[in-house]
Design a protein around this motif. Sequence first.
Motif, PDB file in Angstrom:
ATOM      1  N   LEU A 134       0.830  -1.209   0.000  1.00 39.20           N
ATOM      2  CA  LEU A 134       0.000   0.000   0.000  1.00 39.20           C
ATOM      3  C   LEU A 134       0.865   1.260   0.000  1.00 39.20           C
ATOM      4  O   LEU A 134       0.550   2.251  -0.678  1.00 39.20           O
ATOM      5  N   LEU A 135       1.962   1.222   0.762  1.00 39.65           N
ATOM      6  CA  LEU A 135       2.856   2.369   0.813  1.00 39.65           C
ATOM      7  C   LEU A 135       3.518   2.596  -0.548  1.00 39.65           C
ATOM      8  O   LEU A 135       3.616   3.735  -1.028  1.00 39.65           O
ATOM      9  N   ALA A 168       3.255   6.667   9.128  1.00 37.64           N
ATOM     10  CA  ALA A 168       3.100   6.173  10.496  1.00 37.64           C
ATOM     11  C   ALA A 168       1.647   5.844  10.791  1.00 37.64           C
ATOM     12  O   ALA A 168       1.341   4.834  11.440  1.00 37.64           O
ATOM     13  N   GLY A 169       0.740   6.680  10.296  1.00 37.91           N
ATOM     14  CA  GLY A 169      -0.681   6.425  10.514  1.00 37.91           C
ATOM     15  C   GLY A 169      -1.143   5.151   9.846  1.00 37.91           C
ATOM     16  O   GLY A 169      -1.909   4.368  10.421  1.00 37.91           O
ATOM     17  N   LEU A 170      -0.654   4.899   8.619  1.00 35.94           N
ATOM     18  CA  LEU A 170      -1.010   3.667   7.906  1.00 35.94           C
ATOM     19  C   LEU A 170      -0.491   2.450   8.665  1.00 35.94           C
ATOM     20  O   LEU A 170      -1.196   1.445   8.810  1.00 35.94           O
ATOM     21  N   ILE A 203       0.970 -13.727  -4.964  1.00 33.05           N
ATOM     22  CA  ILE A 203       0.144 -13.614  -6.166  1.00 33.05           C
ATOM     23  C   ILE A 203      -1.070 -12.735  -5.895  1.00 33.05           C
ATOM     24  O   ILE A 203      -1.460 -11.907  -6.723  1.00 33.05           O
ATOM     25  N   VAL A 204      -1.667 -12.905  -4.706  1.00 33.79           N
ATOM     26  CA  VAL A 204      -2.809 -12.061  -4.350  1.00 33.79           C
ATOM     27  C   VAL A 204      -2.381 -10.596  -4.240  1.00 33.79           C
ATOM     28  O   VAL A 204      -3.085  -9.689  -4.711  1.00 33.79           O
ATOM     29  N   LEU A 205      -1.216 -10.358  -3.624  1.00 33.29           N
ATOM     30  CA  LEU A 205      -0.734  -8.980  -3.512  1.00 33.29           C
ATOM     31  C   LEU A 205      -0.422  -8.387  -4.884  1.00 33.29           C
ATOM     32  O   LEU A 205      -0.538  -7.173  -5.092  1.00 33.29           O
ATOM     33  N   ALA A 206      -0.026  -9.243  -5.842  1.00 32.22           N
ATOM     34  CA  ALA A 206       0.259  -8.747  -7.194  1.00 32.22           C
ATOM     35  C   ALA A 206      -0.996  -8.293  -7.914  1.00 32.22           C
ATOM     36  O   ALA A 206      -0.918  -7.597  -8.942  1.00 32.22           O
ATOM     37  N   ILE A 207      -2.178  -8.673  -7.381  1.00 33.09           N
ATOM     38  CA  ILE A 207      -3.440  -8.213  -7.968  1.00 33.09           C
ATOM     39  C   ILE A 207      -3.705  -6.754  -7.603  1.00 33.09           C
ATOM     40  O   ILE A 207      -4.385  -6.032  -8.334  1.00 33.09           O
TER      41      ILE A 207
END
Length: 574
Positions: free
Chosen positions: A171-172, A190-192, A348-352
């Motif tokens: 996400l970052l 930091a908040g994330l 693989i899921v994160l690559a989506i």
Amino acid sequence: MLTEPNLVLLFGGLMLLAGILAKSVSDRLGFPLLLLFLLVGMFAGEDGVGGIEFDSFETAFLGSNLALAIILLDGGLRTQMDTFRTALAPAGVLATVGVVLTAACVGVAATVLLGVDWRLGLLLGAIVGSTDAAAVFNLLRQSGIALNERVRATLEIESGANDPMAIFLVLLSLQFIVAADSMVEPLAIAGLFLTQFGIGAAAGLVGGTALARLISRMRMAEGLYALLVASGAIAIFAGVNHVGGSGFLAVYLTGIIVGNSRGRATEHVKLAMDGLAWLAQAGLFLILGLLVKPSNLLDSLVVALLLAAVLMFLARPLAVFLCLLPFRFPLREMSYISWVGLRGAVPIVLAIFPVMAGIPESQLLFNVTFVVVLASLVIQGSSIPRVAQWLKVLIPYRTRPIDSHELWIGSNTTVELLAFTVEPGAAATGAQPARLERLDVPGLQLVQVVRDGRRLPLADSLFFQENDVLWLLADPGHTENLASFFSRRERSGELASSSFFGEFMLNGDSPAADLAVSYGLTLSPSQREASVGELITREKGRRCVVGDRIALGPVSLTVKSMDGSRITSVGLKL
């Protein structure tokens, strides 16, 4: 493209059936079963014999998250609190700092090898930065090897807890890419981080406690307990994700709390969840296999394999050694942990994520990630037993009951129903039922003897024979004493009990001074005042596990059994 509902169900059922039946092939070849599910999905896809067109990343993302929630819940249910205490600190460092170091190292290599912007390189590093819970849980428990508890616990807890950090980094990285030339505020970072980990941890602890209390107070059909836990955990997972927390961390902690809150329904939950977890793993890898087009992998195949090599032989070992050195892990254990850095469904899921965000070059990142996962499962996954034996992180295998059930006979009282097979050469061979009375097992009662599929009458004149199955009732916590009675006296090789632990056994509470007198050892005054167990713990400087060994002059002492953190018996070898 398949659109008729019955054809979709037919192909889905056939693919699942083919993957399960292929287990015998995977056992013979030494390949992970999950890899076969992935390959079945690929061959059934658009470029394969099935010709199924499936390119809905949104559907795959939804199904994958549901499957991962079930897998992590099941992993948490089977994580014992003692195991959690043994490896929480090192696994926690690996799950956070280790992921960052791995992602950074792979990110630099990806930027150079792929020739992309550094932000895309770091995004790819974040995507493949975490180990996969489904792959690690499955392979460690199906490989048939007995790892020492410190190694096994570190690997399992790390794989169950490192997804939040990987998601945070993804996400970052996406924020850096979307922000382009503008700066991402440190406070936002930091908040994330605090949102992901804080909400996830709090929701997991509160939700797990609530679910544990709920199932302990409710009376319902046995099969409904697992559905109650699964539905509650999925609700926690989805709710935490919705408010910006880490649902993966929340559902894993939920499983740990429910699994360690013993009650009438705990065994029913674990038995049913075992099947649900297998279904989730199979469905997850089949869906991801369908999503990829093998022809698209060829363009970036060489570079992807180079990145896989960087991950396996540089990034992962570097991260593991830097993170575990402060915890005084032996070199061979750190080497093995670095090798079992399996990548699977999670990357693989994160690559989506970047595909759904419309990031340029996102398809390239997805294809490279898929090749990295395949390489990890083929090379690392298939060599887990051999590398464990080579690095000597195994302990002698202990005979386990072929079946066991926890029976509640009161609100807080339980007994265990256990079934053991009399192995060739075991002490039980030729013994009579009265011999069981001499075992140090409280509440032990013989319930049934089965020979060649037939029940035998229980008589004092009965003699136990090889391959008999004995059903016994006993107080909980005495499985090890029973196992030694029914297992064959000796196994061959280095993992034979006498070779591994030594011919002589000492009580962990025995005075070290007596040991020094018997074997002419030179000990300091403080060492002489300690017990043998305390002496080993001091020498190691950490919480010990079965298999830990120290050398004192001509004597080698090896931890044989423990009660919590206390060493109860020690093997002595000259």
